[in-house]
Design a protein around this motif. Sequence first.
Motif, PDB file in Angstrom:
ATOM      1  N   GLY A 140      78.821 -51.860  49.330  1.00 26.16           N
ATOM      2  CA  GLY A 140      79.981 -52.507  49.944  1.00 26.16           C
ATOM      3  C   GLY A 140      81.251 -51.694  49.824  1.00 26.16           C
ATOM      4  N   GLN A 141      81.244 -50.649  48.982  1.00 23.41           N
ATOM      5  CA  GLN A 141      82.416 -49.799  48.828  1.00 23.41           C
ATOM      6  C   GLN A 141      82.407 -48.609  49.786  1.00 23.41           C
ATOM      7  OE1 GLN A 141      83.222 -48.969  44.575  1.00 23.41           O
ATOM      8  NE2 GLN A 141      82.245 -50.928  44.105  1.00 23.41           N
ATOM      9  N   LEU A 142      81.379 -48.554  50.659  1.00 24.62           N
ATOM     10  CA  LEU A 142      81.337 -47.524  51.688  1.00 24.62           C
ATOM     11  C   LEU A 142      82.290 -47.858  52.823  1.00 24.62           C
ATOM     12  CD1 LEU A 142      77.616 -46.528  52.414  1.00 24.62           C
ATOM     13  CD2 LEU A 142      79.453 -45.006  51.667  1.00 24.62           C
ATOM     14  N   ALA A 143      83.052 -46.876  53.258  1.00 19.97           N
ATOM     15  CA  ALA A 143      83.917 -47.046  54.426  1.00 19.97           C
ATOM     16  C   ALA A 143      83.055 -47.109  55.685  1.00 19.97           C
ATOM     17  CB  ALA A 143      84.893 -45.880  54.516  1.00 19.97           C
ATOM     18  N   PRO A 144      83.574 -47.650  56.794  1.00 17.74           N
ATOM     19  CA  PRO A 144      82.838 -47.600  58.062  1.00 17.74           C
ATOM     20  C   PRO A 144      82.465 -46.161  58.403  1.00 17.74           C
ATOM     21  CG  PRO A 144      84.711 -49.079  58.250  1.00 17.74           C
ATOM     22  CD  PRO A 144      84.843 -48.389  56.917  1.00 17.74           C
ATOM     23  N   GLY A 145      81.202 -45.950  58.747  1.00 18.37           N
ATOM     24  CA  GLY A 145      80.723 -44.592  59.003  1.00 18.37           C
ATOM     25  C   GLY A 145      80.388 -43.822  57.745  1.00 18.37           C
ATOM     26  N   GLY A 146      80.552 -44.456  56.592  1.00 19.11           N
ATOM     27  CA  GLY A 146      80.309 -43.794  55.320  1.00 19.11           C
ATOM     28  C   GLY A 146      78.833 -43.569  55.049  1.00 19.11           C
ATOM     29  N   VAL A 147      78.559 -42.646  54.127  1.00 18.90           N
ATOM     30  CA  VAL A 147      77.178 -42.270  53.787  1.00 18.90           C
ATOM     31  C   VAL A 147      76.983 -42.359  52.278  1.00 18.90           C
ATOM     32  CG1 VAL A 147      75.443 -40.434  53.850  1.00 18.90           C
ATOM     33  CG2 VAL A 147      77.035 -40.712  55.770  1.00 18.90           C
ATOM     34  N   LEU A 148      75.864 -42.932  51.873  1.00 17.37           N
ATOM     35  CA  LEU A 148      75.466 -43.004  50.467  1.00 17.37           C
ATOM     36  C   LEU A 148      74.113 -42.322  50.325  1.00 17.37           C
ATOM     37  CD1 LEU A 148      75.601 -46.069  48.080  1.00 17.37           C
ATOM     38  CD2 LEU A 148      73.445 -44.834  48.379  1.00 17.37           C
ATOM     39  N   VAL A 149      73.955 -41.471  49.314  1.00 13.57           N
ATOM     40  CA  VAL A 149      72.681 -40.821  49.025  1.00 13.57           C
ATOM     41  C   VAL A 149      72.285 -41.169  47.592  1.00 13.57           C
ATOM     42  CG1 VAL A 149      71.505 -38.608  48.700  1.00 13.57           C
ATOM     43  CG2 VAL A 149      72.992 -38.953  50.683  1.00 13.57           C
ATOM     44  N   ALA A 150      71.035 -41.594  47.415  1.00 13.60           N
ATOM     45  CA  ALA A 150      70.579 -42.019  46.090  1.00 13.60           C
ATOM     46  C   ALA A 150      69.067 -41.934  45.985  1.00 13.60           C
ATOM     47  CB  ALA A 150      71.028 -43.455  45.816  1.00 13.60           C
ATOM     48  N   PRO A 151      68.544 -41.732  44.754  1.00 15.67           N
ATOM     49  CA  PRO A 151      67.106 -41.869  44.515  1.00 15.67           C
ATOM     50  C   PRO A 151      66.770 -43.360  44.398  1.00 15.67           C
ATOM     51  CG  PRO A 151      68.179 -40.443  42.880  1.00 15.67           C
ATOM     52  CD  PRO A 151      69.235 -41.219  43.568  1.00 15.67           C
ATOM     53  N   LEU A 152      65.718 -43.784  45.064  1.00 19.44           N
ATOM     54  CA  LEU A 152      65.366 -45.204  45.096  1.00 19.44           C
ATOM     55  C   LEU A 152      63.904 -45.364  44.707  1.00 19.44           C
ATOM     56  CD1 LEU A 152      67.277 -47.522  45.836  1.00 19.44           C
ATOM     57  CD2 LEU A 152      66.213 -47.587  48.094  1.00 19.44           C
ATOM     58  N   GLY A 153      63.646 -46.099  43.627  1.00 17.53           N
ATOM     59  CA  GLY A 153      62.287 -46.324  43.176  1.00 17.53           C
ATOM     60  C   GLY A 153      62.294 -46.979  41.816  1.00 17.53           C
ATOM     61  N   ASP A 154      61.084 -47.260  41.292  1.00 18.02           N
ATOM     62  CA  ASP A 154      60.990 -48.011  40.038  1.00 18.02           C
ATOM     63  C   ASP A 154      61.000 -47.136  38.793  1.00 18.02           C
ATOM     64  OD1 ASP A 154      58.515 -46.840  40.074  1.00 18.02           O
ATOM     65  OD2 ASP A 154      57.395 -48.693  40.394  1.00 18.02           O
ATOM     66  N   GLY A 155      61.070 -45.816  38.954  1.00 21.18           N
ATOM     67  CA  GLY A 155      61.150 -44.931  37.803  1.00 21.18           C
ATOM     68  C   GLY A 155      59.812 -44.579  37.204  1.00 21.18           C
ATOM     69  N   ALA A 156      58.708 -45.110  37.746  1.00 24.85           N
ATOM     70  CA  ALA A 156      57.382 -44.836  37.207  1.00 24.85           C
ATOM     71  C   ALA A 156      56.837 -43.494  37.675  1.00 24.85           C
ATOM     72  CB  ALA A 156      56.418 -45.950  37.605  1.00 24.85           C
ATOM     73  N   GLY A 157      57.457 -42.890  38.646  1.00 23.39           N
ATOM     74  CA  GLY A 157      57.026 -41.602  39.188  1.00 23.39           C
ATOM     75  C   GLY A 157      58.142 -41.048  40.041  1.00 23.39           C
ATOM     76  N   ALA A 158      57.774 -40.294  41.067  1.00 19.61           N
ATOM     77  CA  ALA A 158      58.797 -39.767  41.972  1.00 19.61           C
ATOM     78  C   ALA A 158      59.412 -40.898  42.783  1.00 19.61           C
ATOM     79  CB  ALA A 158      58.174 -38.727  42.899  1.00 19.61           C
ATOM     80  N   GLN A 159      60.695 -40.781  43.021  1.00 22.13           N
ATOM     81  CA  GLN A 159      61.400 -41.769  43.824  1.00 22.13           C
ATOM     82  C   GLN A 159      61.704 -41.210  45.213  1.00 22.13           C
ATOM     83  OE1 GLN A 159      63.093 -40.711  40.848  1.00 22.13           O
ATOM     84  NE2 GLN A 159      62.379 -42.304  39.456  1.00 22.13           N
ATOM     85  N   ASP A 160      61.964 -42.101  46.162  1.00 24.77           N
ATOM     86  CA  ASP A 160      62.449 -41.682  47.467  1.00 24.77           C
ATOM     87  C   ASP A 160      63.921 -41.326  47.359  1.00 24.77           C
ATOM     88  OD1 ASP A 160      60.089 -42.076  48.974  1.00 24.77           O
ATOM     89  OD2 ASP A 160      60.488 -44.232  49.099  1.00 24.77           O
ATOM     90  N   ILE A 161      64.316 -40.214  47.969  1.00 27.15           N
ATOM     91  CA  ILE A 161      65.734 -39.899  48.091  1.00 27.15           C
ATOM     92  C   ILE A 161      66.169 -40.434  49.447  1.00 27.15           C
ATOM     93  CG2 ILE A 161      67.494 -38.119  47.957  1.00 27.15           C
ATOM     94  CD1 ILE A 161      65.794 -38.349  45.446  1.00 27.15           C
ATOM     95  N   VAL A 162      67.084 -41.388  49.433  1.00 27.14           N
ATOM     96  CA  VAL A 162      67.450 -42.078  50.675  1.00 27.14           C
ATOM     97  C   VAL A 162      68.892 -41.763  51.073  1.00 27.14           C
ATOM     98  CG1 VAL A 162      65.830 -43.950  50.226  1.00 27.14           C
ATOM     99  CG2 VAL A 162      68.197 -44.177  49.485  1.00 27.14           C
ATOM    100  N   ARG A 163      69.115 -41.803  52.373  1.00 27.42           N
ATOM    101  CA  ARG A 163      70.450 -41.633  52.965  1.00 27.42           C
ATOM    102  C   ARG A 163      70.795 -42.935  53.676  1.00 27.42           C
ATOM    103  NH1 ARG A 163      72.945 -39.550  57.819  1.00 27.42           N
ATOM    104  NH2 ARG A 163      74.734 -38.213  57.301  1.00 27.42           N
ATOM    105  N   VAL A 164      71.857 -43.570  53.242  1.00 29.26           N
ATOM    106  CA  VAL A 164      72.273 -44.858  53.784  1.00 29.26           C
ATOM    107  C   VAL A 164      73.581 -44.668  54.543  1.00 29.26           C
ATOM    108  CG1 VAL A 164      72.877 -47.245  53.241  1.00 29.26           C
ATOM    109  CG2 VAL A 164      71.172 -46.037  51.841  1.00 29.26           C
ATOM    110  N   VAL A 165      73.601 -45.107  55.780  1.00 30.92           N
ATOM    111  CA  VAL A 165      74.794 -44.966  56.627  1.00 30.92           C
ATOM    112  C   VAL A 165      75.320 -46.356  56.983  1.00 30.92           C
ATOM    113  CG1 VAL A 165      75.719 -44.053  58.780  1.00 30.92           C
ATOM    114  CG2 VAL A 165      73.907 -42.812  57.583  1.00 30.92           C
ATOM    115  N   ARG A 166      76.627 -46.566  56.822  1.00 32.88           N
ATOM    116  CA  ARG A 166      77.236 -47.824  57.255  1.00 32.88           C
ATOM    117  C   ARG A 166      77.652 -47.690  58.717  1.00 32.88           C
ATOM    118  NH1 ARG A 166      79.059 -52.385  55.390  1.00 32.88           N
ATOM    119  NH2 ARG A 166      78.772 -51.831  53.204  1.00 32.88           N
TER     120      ARG A 166
END
Length: 219
Positions: free
Chosen positions: A167-193
């Motif tokens: 929610g702290q992303l500006a309009p048109g903003g981009v967030l990049v983060a590893p997403l997963g449960d930590g049990a192995g490799a996670q997905d690296i995701v790109r989130v665009v508002r």
Amino acid sequence: MNETPGPNHYLAAAEFVLMLRQTGLYGTRVLRAMEQVPRVPFLDQRWFALADEDIALPIACGQSILPPSLTALMIDALGVEPAHRVLQVGTGSGYSAAILGRLAASVITVERWRTLADQAHARLRGLGYDMIETVFGDGLDGHPPRAPYDRILVTCAMTAIPAGLSGQLAPGGVLVAPLGDGAGAQDIVRVVRGPEGLVSTAFSRARVEPAVSGVARRL
């Protein structure tokens, strides 16, 4: 840091950039920033010889600094522009924040470990990164006082992106983060508002330390 670089320095920097290119990174601005920010000042002396290796290395509080190729990949996916305000979650040694500081107008970096936050603040100020503000706090809450942010980089793995953070992303903003449960490799995701909300795309996989909520005092 004030010494004139010798030929070995330039050779090592060239080899480092070549290594990043071979991993698939071609973004000119990010490559230049990576070349300008050596890992040595962000590591304990015992790890200096491994600074240019593409591996994670230990830092204080049982944490680690990400491999350069993963750092570069995630920052490249952000698409940081010179006028952007950037939020980073997970300061660690301050290495990623320093690279962002070469690309953006300002950087807020949040760290849950008091020891790491204090060390990174002193290190970044000593290196002249006055555009970077280091905050001790729960990064999963972001940093609302300076929101919204054009770009948000999370350098620890989360099972889901907190609504308060996205929610702290500006309009048109981009967030990049590893997403997963930590049990192995996670997905690296790109989130665009975008105009119709958040759009998330996974573009790589990696093993990253999991995020922990709350804050921790000095060890």
